[in-house]
Design an enzyme around this catalytic site. Structure first.
Site, PDB file in Angstrom:
ATOM      1  CE  LYS A 117      -4.384  -1.839   1.286  1.00  0.00           C
ATOM      2  NZ  LYS A 117      -5.677  -1.675   1.913  1.00  0.00           N
ATOM      3  CE  LYS A 200      -5.721  -8.242  -1.759  1.00  0.00           C
ATOM      4  NZ  LYS A 200      -6.722  -8.123  -0.764  1.00  0.00           N
ATOM      5  CE  LYS A 203     -13.362  -3.946  -0.280  1.00  0.00           C
ATOM      6  NZ  LYS A 203     -12.562  -3.604   0.895  1.00  0.00           N
TER       7      LYS A 203
HETATM    8  P1  ATP Z   1      -8.461  -3.136  -0.609  1.00  0.00           P
HETATM    9  O1  ATP Z   1      -8.344  -3.536  -2.034  1.00  0.00           O
HETATM   10  O2  ATP Z   1      -9.189  -1.843  -0.378  1.00  0.00           O
HETATM   11  O3  ATP Z   1      -7.189  -3.257   0.167  1.00  0.00           O
HETATM   12  P2  ATP Z   1      -9.547  -5.721  -0.115  1.00  0.00           P
HETATM   13  O4  ATP Z   1     -10.282  -6.051  -1.362  1.00  0.00           O
HETATM   14  O5  ATP Z   1      -8.265  -6.390   0.164  1.00  0.00           O
HETATM   15  O6  ATP Z   1      -9.424  -4.160   0.046  1.00  0.00           O
HETATM   16  P3  ATP Z   1     -10.571  -5.911   2.631  1.00  0.00           P
HETATM   17  O7  ATP Z   1     -11.713  -5.154   3.157  1.00  0.00           O
HETATM   18  O8  ATP Z   1      -9.229  -5.439   3.047  1.00  0.00           O
HETATM   19  O9  ATP Z   1     -10.610  -5.992   1.041  1.00  0.00           O
HETATM   20  O10 ATP Z   1     -10.766  -7.449   2.973  1.00  0.00           O
HETATM   21  C1  ATP Z   1     -11.932  -8.048   3.508  1.00  0.00           C
HETATM   22  C2  ATP Z   1     -11.747  -9.539   3.590  1.00  0.00           C
HETATM   23  O11 ATP Z   1     -11.660 -10.097   2.280  1.00  0.00           O
HETATM   24  C3  ATP Z   1     -10.443  -9.982   4.289  1.00  0.00           C
HETATM   25  O12 ATP Z   1     -10.695 -11.096   5.117  1.00  0.00           O
HETATM   26  C4  ATP Z   1      -9.537 -10.361   3.156  1.00  0.00           C
HETATM   27  O13 ATP Z   1      -8.580 -11.328   3.546  1.00  0.00           O
HETATM   28  C5  ATP Z   1     -10.517 -10.925   2.163  1.00  0.00           C
HETATM   29  N1  ATP Z   1     -10.014 -10.813   0.794  1.00  0.00           N
HETATM   30  C6  ATP Z   1      -9.655  -9.671   0.162  1.00  0.00           C
HETATM   31  N2  ATP Z   1      -9.273  -9.922  -1.110  1.00  0.00           N
HETATM   32  C7  ATP Z   1      -9.364 -11.275  -1.272  1.00  0.00           C
HETATM   33  C8  ATP Z   1      -9.099 -12.156  -2.378  1.00  0.00           C
HETATM   34  N3  ATP Z   1      -8.665 -11.692  -3.534  1.00  0.00           N
HETATM   35  N4  ATP Z   1      -9.316 -13.481  -2.202  1.00  0.00           N
HETATM   36  C9  ATP Z   1      -9.786 -13.971  -1.019  1.00  0.00           C
HETATM   37  N5  ATP Z   1     -10.049 -13.184   0.053  1.00  0.00           N
HETATM   38  C10 ATP Z   1      -9.848 -11.851  -0.057  1.00  0.00           C
END
Ligand code: ATP
Ligand code: LTN
Length: 337
Positions: A117, A200, A203
């Site tokens: 980040k 990965k 969002k």
């Molecule tokens: P950002 O992109 O804003 O960092 P993010 O998509 O990683 O956000 P979070 O709110 O940080 O989302 O994560 C919420 C939950 O979703 C966490 O438990 C995280 O481990 C899970 N998660 C996020 N991305 C993935 C993915 N690609 N595959 C499986 N689990 C995920």
């Protein structure tokens, strides 16, 4: 008389930092629903975490309500679980301060998420971004959670949670439950980007073709899967090393259908990637449609969502206050008695 065993506690959270993806759903939210009968569950909208990267205030407000509605639309039952907004319970920040005093900068600066980040938001590498994991530790320890359902990307943060719980307990006496992580089996713990299967699904990706959100309509879902990066072969086979794109699509397909990987491979044997992508897209779109509808219905009833949040805040604050008082006593804060 029959003995009533108290259920163990479970905590997890999702940031209201944008539209929730099917990666968030498969990696985390799906398990929130699956575990809600077995544990005493608390689920938070992690708005304090979200502001560690820049958020547009109006969007943050909207995303908070929208995530609360999504939890419920996905099947999290507000009658069984405590659903609340992190910033509504001040104890999260208060415990973070105390835990900061037993955390070393090196433990935070080497976190993969912090490095990623920081690189992505080079113009805004703030103290909150670095302290993010300690806030997450506080979220979990405040509720004496035994289990934390999360995706694989949060593994390091869970390790820190265990380390800090043990460190505090050793220094001040038994205070915190040392939690375990709960990860989805195999590759569903890390859903990859449709546009670049080496990264990965996230969002906050600049390329919207990389992720499918829980709000995407059928046409959008089908289009994104149609464009998904695969390989130059024409065989639907699970092989994450040599065929990361196809394997990721298989993981998504099995997650939404409940079929095994072998069953799915057999189903698409001899079929081209076009048919395969269409089938995955249709499966996902059909699964998302009722969730989207229910979410819209809930969002039209803000009074109900506010009431759920208020009830959640009160229940969460009660538990959090108990832990925080214990912590304050242990570290030697004068309490008047
Ligand atoms: P950002 O992109 O804003 O960092 P993010 O998509 O990683 O956000 P979070 O709110 O940080 O989302 O994560 C919420 C939950 O979703 C966490 O438990 C995280 O481990 C899970 N998660 C996020 N991305 C993935 C993915 N690609 N595959 C499986 N689990 C995920
Ligand atoms: N950092 C998490 C969201 C989160 C969380 C938590 C998850 C904040 N606090 C406590 C589990 C337990 C993420 O998914 N990025």
């Amino acid at each position: 008389m029959e003995e009533v065993q108290a259920k163990k506690k479970l905590f997890s959270a999702v940031q209201p930092s944008g539209a929730v993806t099917i990666g968030n759903y498969i990696g985390a939210i799906r398990n929130f629903v699956a575990l809600q009968d077995e544990y005493d569950c608390l689920y938070a909208v992690a708005d304090l975490h979200a502001i560690t990267v820049r958020q547009e205030p109006a969007a943050l407000r909207r995303n908070t309500l929208s995530l609360m509605a999504l939890f419920i639309a996905c099947g999290v039952d507000p009658e069984k679980c405590v659903l609340f907004v992190q910033s509504h319970v001040p104890a999260h920040c208060e415990l973070t301060w105390v835990l900061n005093t037993i955390t070393y900068p090196g433990e935070l600066s080497r976190m993969t998420q912090f490095k990623d980040k920081s690189a992505k938001h080079a113009d805004n590498v703030n103290m909150g971004l670095m302290d993010y994991p300690v806030l997450m530790v506080s979220d979990i320890l405040l509720y004496q959670a035994a289990l934390v359902p999360i995706g694989a990307d949060q593994k390091q943060h869970l390790e820190l949670t265990r380390d800090l719980a043990i460190r505090f307990n050793n220094r001040y006496g038994a205070t915190f439950t040392v939690p375990e992580g709960y990860f989805p089996k195999g590759s569903s713990a890390r859903i990859m980007s449709l546009a670049d299967p080496a990264r990965k699904m996230s969002k906050s990706d600049e390329n919207p073709n990389g992720f499918v959100t829980m709000d995407d309509d059928k046409d959008t879902v089908l289009r994104k899967f149609k464009r998904a990066v695969t390989d130059s072969e024409a065989e639907v086979r699970y092989d994450p090393v040599n065929k990361p794109g196809v394997s990721n699509l298989l993981t998504i397909y099995t997650a939404f259908t409940g079929k095994s990987t072998e069953e799915a491979e057999r189903e698409f044997a001899g079929k081209g990637y076009g048919d395969f992508k269409l089938a995955v897209g249709e499966t996902v779109a059909d699964a998302l449609a009722p969730v989207r509808e229910e979410k819209a219905r809930l969002l039209a009833d803000k009074g109900y969502l506010n009431a759920v949040m208020k009830r959640g805040e009160e229940a969460a604050a009660r538990i959090a206050r108990r832990t925080l008082s214990k912590v304050y006593r242990k570290v030697g804060f004068y309490t008047g008695d």
